[in-house]
Design a protein around this motif. Structure first.
Motif, PDB file in Angstrom:
ATOM      1  N   LEU A  53       0.596  17.495 -16.793  1.00 38.71           N
ATOM      2  CA  LEU A  53       1.533  18.369 -17.538  1.00 38.71           C
ATOM      3  C   LEU A  53       1.087  18.492 -19.063  1.00 38.71           C
ATOM      4  N   GLU A  89      -1.992  20.350 -19.301  1.00 35.30           N
ATOM      5  CA  GLU A  89      -1.889  21.889 -19.095  1.00 35.30           C
ATOM      6  C   GLU A  89      -1.445  22.396 -20.319  1.00 35.30           C
ATOM      7  N   ALA A 140       6.356  26.043 -17.819  1.00 41.83           N
ATOM      8  CA  ALA A 140       5.579  24.990 -17.540  1.00 41.83           C
ATOM      9  C   ALA A 140       5.995  24.609 -15.959  1.00 41.83           C
ATOM     10  N   ALA A 141       5.028  24.199 -15.384  1.00 42.76           N
ATOM     11  CA  ALA A 141       5.069  23.823 -13.866  1.00 42.76           C
ATOM     12  C   ALA A 141       6.017  22.619 -13.890  1.00 42.76           C
ATOM     13  N   THR A 149       6.720  21.084 -11.040  1.00 44.14           N
ATOM     14  CA  THR A 149       6.055  20.202 -10.125  1.00 44.14           C
ATOM     15  C   THR A 149       5.040  19.260 -10.709  1.00 44.14           C
ATOM     16  N   LEU A 150       4.561  19.553 -11.777  1.00 44.30           N
ATOM     17  CA  LEU A 150       3.684  18.580 -12.394  1.00 44.30           C
ATOM     18  C   LEU A 150       4.202  17.333 -12.991  1.00 44.30           C
ATOM     19  N   THR A 194      12.445  16.801 -14.695  1.00 43.17           N
ATOM     20  CA  THR A 194      12.925  18.251 -14.320  1.00 43.17           C
ATOM     21  C   THR A 194      13.950  18.888 -15.194  1.00 43.17           C
ATOM     22  N   ASN A 204      11.416  25.250 -20.458  1.00 46.83           N
ATOM     23  CA  ASN A 204      11.021  26.557 -20.045  1.00 46.83           C
ATOM     24  C   ASN A 204      12.056  27.558 -20.718  1.00 46.83           C
TER      25      ASN A 204
END
Length: 466
Positions: free
Chosen positions: A196, A199, A214-215, A217-218, A224, A231
């Motif tokens: 993350l 990225e 941002a993902a 899942t990373l 979370t 986000n």
């Protein structure tokens, strides 16, 4: 691209290590303390039982004959006290105040009784010993018989040291093993977080602004909620940034039409045959100059909004872009012969970028050269193994070296007393260079020699920088 170590990640890893190792270490210390206390009690009880057994062996050898109380201490009587440490052993048998046999240094304890042995720590002939003592009453004798056996503490200490070593080894190995296993476990657990970070770092070094979520899942599941809030912040920033860009573009577009009408009307008034007084002529000239400055500022604001969102991976002919910029500037501004000079190579110079964006950069640089410098303004295109570039320089007063780093800041003017210029030209050029994976460099050619601005471009086959 080498990723710099993250201090935040290191701090998180250190905290996790402390949170795991410190409680385990405290537990090991407590375990060691309890084990040491237990080992000490076991050794003391075991040794005291052996000491009492040896004393009972001697006590059973006490007898009575015509001469009084006699004791037959056989060599094997003290075999229970024989240890590898070769402890010093002392014994003594008293009948009342009379010493029957043994060492007279062993005192009679006030607590000695016939029911059970009593124990005491004392020093005999300079040696610390542990003594067991018991009193026995022999029929026909009025004075009690006191039997004492003492042993030095070497064997006890050796047994304790051996047990302490065994107790320390297990918790120590447990702590070391946990520390060795926790580190790779933490590194494995943080791999997703590193992906993350990589990225997001790639986004920050990109030439374009990316507000994509941002993902989730990373990252580890525990992060979370943090990523969800992040986000949401990105979405808010995107709305705010887009709103500001739209406002700047819309406001500039809305102002261009009335300004164009105003400028046209002023030009019509200036071209009329009506006789103007000197004051009216000065006011008309000032109004035309103000309208021209406002039109230039609005065009700069539009270019700024465009530069903030510009991005191009196209291919352009640098020489053609320079010739187009020359033609556009010449159409807008009357030029004297030789005021704007071009130096172009014979071969085609292809670079990564959009021709329209390059033309806009060059128009800003040429306009900046005439506004803040002096003719001639020279535009030179070079092509070398290091890459293609275009350099624009003027022959004005130049810029102080201390001011150079600030020239690309928005609305910055090296000479605030001058009314011309909006302070946006070089900021727009730098933003467009970043959007096209290029580079802007400023250099002062010295007092009276003007300012040189160099635009470097990537080759068409080069991958876009991230």
């Amino acid at each position: 691209m080498t990723r710099a170590p993250s201090k935040t990640s290191h701090s998180l890893v250190n905290r996790l290590l402390i949170a795991q190792v410190v409680p385990l270490t405290v537990f090991a210390i407590v375990l060691l303390g309890v084990g040491a206390w237990t080992a000490h009690r076991v050794v003391e009880r075991t040794s005291d039982r052996l000491l009492a057994g040896a004393m009972q062996t001697i006590l059973q050898s006490v007898s009575l004959d015509d001469q009084g109380v006699t004791v037959d201490v056989a060599p094997w009587s003290l075999a229970l006290l024989d240890t590898p440490e070769r402890d010093a052993v002392f014994y003594g048998i008293r009948e009342g105040d009379r010493m029957v046999t043994g060492y007279h240094e062993l005192p009679t304890l006030k607590t000695a009784n016939t029911e059970r042995p009593v124990f005491a720590n004392l020093t005999v002939r300079g040696v610390p010993v542990r003594m067991a003592q018991q009193t026995v009453m022999i029929p026909g004798r009025t004075a009690p018989v006191v039997v004492s056996v003492a042993q030095s503490l070497d064997s006890r200490r050796a047994s304790l040291h051996e047990l302490y070593g065994s107790l320390l080894l297990l918790p120590g190995l447990l702590v070391v093993l946990a520390a060795l296993l926790i580190w790779p476990a933490l590194q494995w657990g943080l791999n997703s977080l590193r992906r993350l970070v990589d990225e997001l770092a790639a986004r920050s070094s990109s030439s374009t602004t990316d507000f994509a979520p941002a993902a989730v899942t990373l990252a580890p599941r525990e992060l979370t909620p943090v990523l969800t809030a992040f986000n949401a912040l990105l979405a808010g920033l995107e709305r705010s940034t887009s709103g500001m860009h739209r406002f700047a573009a819309d406001a500039s577009h809305q102002l261009r039409t009335p300004l164009a009408v105003m400028a046209a009307n002023l030009d019509l008034l200036a071209a009329s045959k009506r006789p103007w007084t000197r004051t009216e002529q000065r006011l008309l000239t000032d109004s035309q100059s103000a309208a021209a400055s406002m039109t230039h500022l609005i065009n700069q604001l539009l270019s700024t909004a465009r530069a903030d969102t510009a991005h191009s991976d196209a291919t352009a002919d640098l020489g053609r872009a320079v010739r187009k910029a020359y033609q556009v500037f010449a159409d807008r501004h009357p030029l004297t012969p030789g005021a704007l000079r071009l130096r172009l190579p014979l071969e085609t110079v292809e670079v990564r970028g959009s021709q329209d964006l390059i033309v806009e950069q060059l128009l800003n640089l040429i306009d900046n050269g005439f506004r803040h410098g002096a003719a001639p303004v020279i535009v030179h295109v070079s092509n070398s193994p290091e890459g293609a570039a275009v350099t624009v320089w003027d022959h004005g007063e130049g810029v102080d070296y201390a001011v150079l780093p600030s020239l690309t800041e928005r609305f910055f003017r090296s000479n605030p007393n001058r009314s011309t210029g909006s302070g946006l030209g070089l900021a727009i050029v730098e933003a467009l260079s970043t959007a096209q994976s290029g580079q802007l460099r400023l250099a002062s050619r010295g007092p009276g020699k003007g300012l040189a601005v160099r635009l470097s471009f990537s080759s068409p086959d080069a991958s876009p920088s991230t």
